[in-house]
Design a protein around this motif. Structure first.
Motif: not given
Length: 605
Positions: A73, A70-71, A13
């Motif tokens: 976004d 985790t992302t 990430v």
């Protein structure tokens, strides 16, 4: 540089957000990181969203899932340039690096299930690390017989991942810590992600330890040690090089790949005696404690409680009940009591599992001077040191007489005399939230006091340890990272001893291999170009000291640092970073081997 309290961010990430920056914004990233680190940080207790105020009108938010980002976004900024702004990349760089999907590291499932990822540490741990950490080394050397927990991968995939790790590490080494900003760190995090996807768990973890070490160094973390960062980079380059040249033989790469999950084996019933509780504070945003116990045969077992958190958790969790069966013992109580465990499950490093089938009840403990624990202190020092070097826990059990304060190159250390061996006592962790440093300072004011110590070996010469627990002449036992000693705890000074500690003793000369080790660490800190200013008289000095191989390696390192060919037009060609990294690795490995050999001799009375 990291901000305490931010949720960990997965390596890919951070890499993805940083790599998406334009060249202009990438140049501003390090300044943005420093600026954002000084801004207010709040957490919404209802949603768990972490918010950093960029300015009076804009905020960057980190929205973790189960405590981890985790992302890409999940990092959001409400400035006008978002999502292409530099603030998201700065926030990702400030946050700790997530080793894996974060779980409570004390809640190991049953052996047949997957257990938690190995936490980053070292004495560290660790260290420490690796790693500016406490606790036992989190990544012990796997045995060649260990099988990876993921399906077999194509050898080509391994080679590609190893090459990515090598290239990123070589570039970081070329720039040095001083030049390894957020972009260089993101490159190594990307390589770590590629390695993990390819099933290369051990080198991926080593890469993350290097990134954590670089961040600690650039952020002036008091727990940072250049030697530990050098060792982490040596491990990373060594594994990447070996994987890239190991061919297609699966057995040759089994130990290099490592495993993603810790496995547990049935151990039946155990009768354990508490030894001490050690606070754990890692560079990956995990904290807690480990209570060490031993059985009647002297085998050591760990009862951990480690989860995302900071120094407050490292101090506070010691007063919580251990997560083992239905026992209501706290970690502090267990460190002086006993435990009977049935249906026990144990990992290879001695960590006790906490599955549903495990039962535990309180039992009588034993003093360090009573059987069976007193046998731990009866083992000769040389044998203990040899075991500690091979073991992931690295613990030593010492009967010591406190001496004076010794002035050395890296500062002052307390001297203790143990069975004819003069041992330096170093601070286990410099975080002001832990009591290690002030306790060691207080012990230095009581020369001549005889104590029993539990300490962790520091591979160096002369003999050096980090004390973790002490038994004073009064019989009181103290965990040096948790309990804060007072002068009333120490014996009254004798008339001959005086009340104050003597002045610093004369320093000792550095080991003969020191000139090579110094250049290895200098290039790591300041980059390859710093070696072009090295003095030419160091190699002859190594030869006079009887270390011709060290002299040859030093000359090769200086040549590799300065070697710049020219293209057909007479212009300077780019430096050969691969050649420099290979030479640096050879020098670092050599100094490790010599230091270990000298350290072995140092523990002989």
């Amino acid at each position: 540089m990291t901000t305490a309290g931010l949720p960990p961010v997965l390596p890919d990430v951070t890499a993805e957000i940083v790599e998406a920056l334009t060249p202009r914004l990438a140049k501003r990233l390090d300044a943005a990181v420093a600026k954002l680190a000084a801004r207010p940080h709040t957490v919404d207790p209802a949603s768990g969203v972490h918010r950093i105020a960029v300015d009076e009108e804009s905020n960057v938010e980190l929205r973790p899932t189960d405590g981890i980002v985790t992302t890409p976004d999940a990092i959001h900024c409400d400035c006008l340039l978002s999502p292409a702004c530099v603030h998201r990349a700065a926030a990702a760089t400030l946050a700790p690096v997530a080793v894996d999907a974060v779980q409570d590291m004390s809640a190991e499932p049953e052996p047949e299930q997957e257990s938690e990822p190995r936490p980053e540490s070292g004495p560290g741990a660790e260290q420490n690390s690796t790693e500016a950490t406490t606790g036992p080394p989190a990544h012990p050397e796997p045995s060649p017989s260990e099988q990876p927990s993921t399906p077999a991968h194509d050898t080509t995939e391994h080679t590609v991942a190893a090459h990515a790790l090598w290239t990123a590490a070589a570039r970081l080494l070329d720039a040095g810590v001083d030049g390894a900003g957020a972009v260089a760190q993101a490159g190594l995090l990307r390589a770590a992600h590629i390695a993990k996807v390819a099933g290369l768990h051990r080198p991926a973890a080593a890469a993350i330890r290097v990134v954590n070490g670089v961040r600690a160094a650039r952020g002036a973390d008091p727990a940072h040690r250049t030697a530990e960062l050098a060792d982490a980079l040596t491990e990373l380059l060594g594994i990447a090089h070996a994987l890239g040249t190991s061919g297609t033989d699966p057995a040759a790469t089994a130990a290099l790949r490592g495993t993603a999950r810790r496995s547990y084996a049935q151990a039946g019933s155990l009768r354990l005696y508490g030894l001490f509780t050690e606070p754990v504070l890692t560079a990956t945003g995990h904290a807690g404690c480990v209570t060490w116990t031993a059985d009647a045969d002297g085998t050591l077992y760990q009862v951990p409680d480690i989860a995302p958190g900071g120094a407050n958790r490292a101090r506070g969790v010691a007063d919580r009940a251990v997560r083992l069966g239905d026992t209501a013992l706290t970690h502090r109580e267990l460190s002086a009591a006993g435990l009977v465990v049935s249906g026990a499950t144990v990992a290879e490093d001695g960590r006790l599992g906490a599955g549903k089938a495990v039962q535990a009840v309180r039992a009588k403990g034993a003093d360090w001077t009573e059987p069976p624990l007193d046998a731990l202190w009866s083992v000769p020092l040389a044998d203990q040191a040899a075991r500690a070097r091979r073991s992931p826990d690295g613990l030593l059990f010492l009967d010591a007489t406190l001496g004076g304060v010794l002035r050395e190159r890296d500062g002052e250390s307390l001297v203790a005399h143990c069975q004819g061996v003069t041992v330096r006592l170093a601070v286990a962790h410099d975080d002001p939230g832990l009591a290690h440093r002030e306790n060691l300072t207080l012990l230095a004011s009581a020369p001549g006091t005889r104590v029993r110590l539990i300490a962790r070996l520091v591979p160096s010469t002369p003999a050096r340890v980090m004390p973790l627990a002490v038994r004073l002449p009064s019989g009181a036992r103290h965990d040096l990272g948790l309990d804060r000693l007072t002068r009333a705890d120490l014996p009254v000074p004798t008339a001959s001893g005086g009340e104050a500690s003597p002045g610093p003793l004369p320093g000792t000369p550095p080991p003969p291999v020191h000139p090579l080790r110094r250049r290895v660490e200098q290039s790591l800190v300041a980059g390859r170009r710093a070696l072009t200013l090295a003095r030419p008289d160091e190699a002859p000095a190594l030869r006079r000291a009887g270390l011709p191989t060290a002299a040859v390696l030093l000359e090769a390192l200086l040549r590799a640092a300065a070697d710049r060919g020219r293209d057909p037009f007479g212009r300077l060609a780019p430096a050969d970073l691969d050649a420099f990294a290979r030479t640096w690795l050879a020098c670092a490995r050599y100094t490790q081997e010599v230091t270990e050999a000298l350290g072995t001799e140092a523990w002989k009375a």
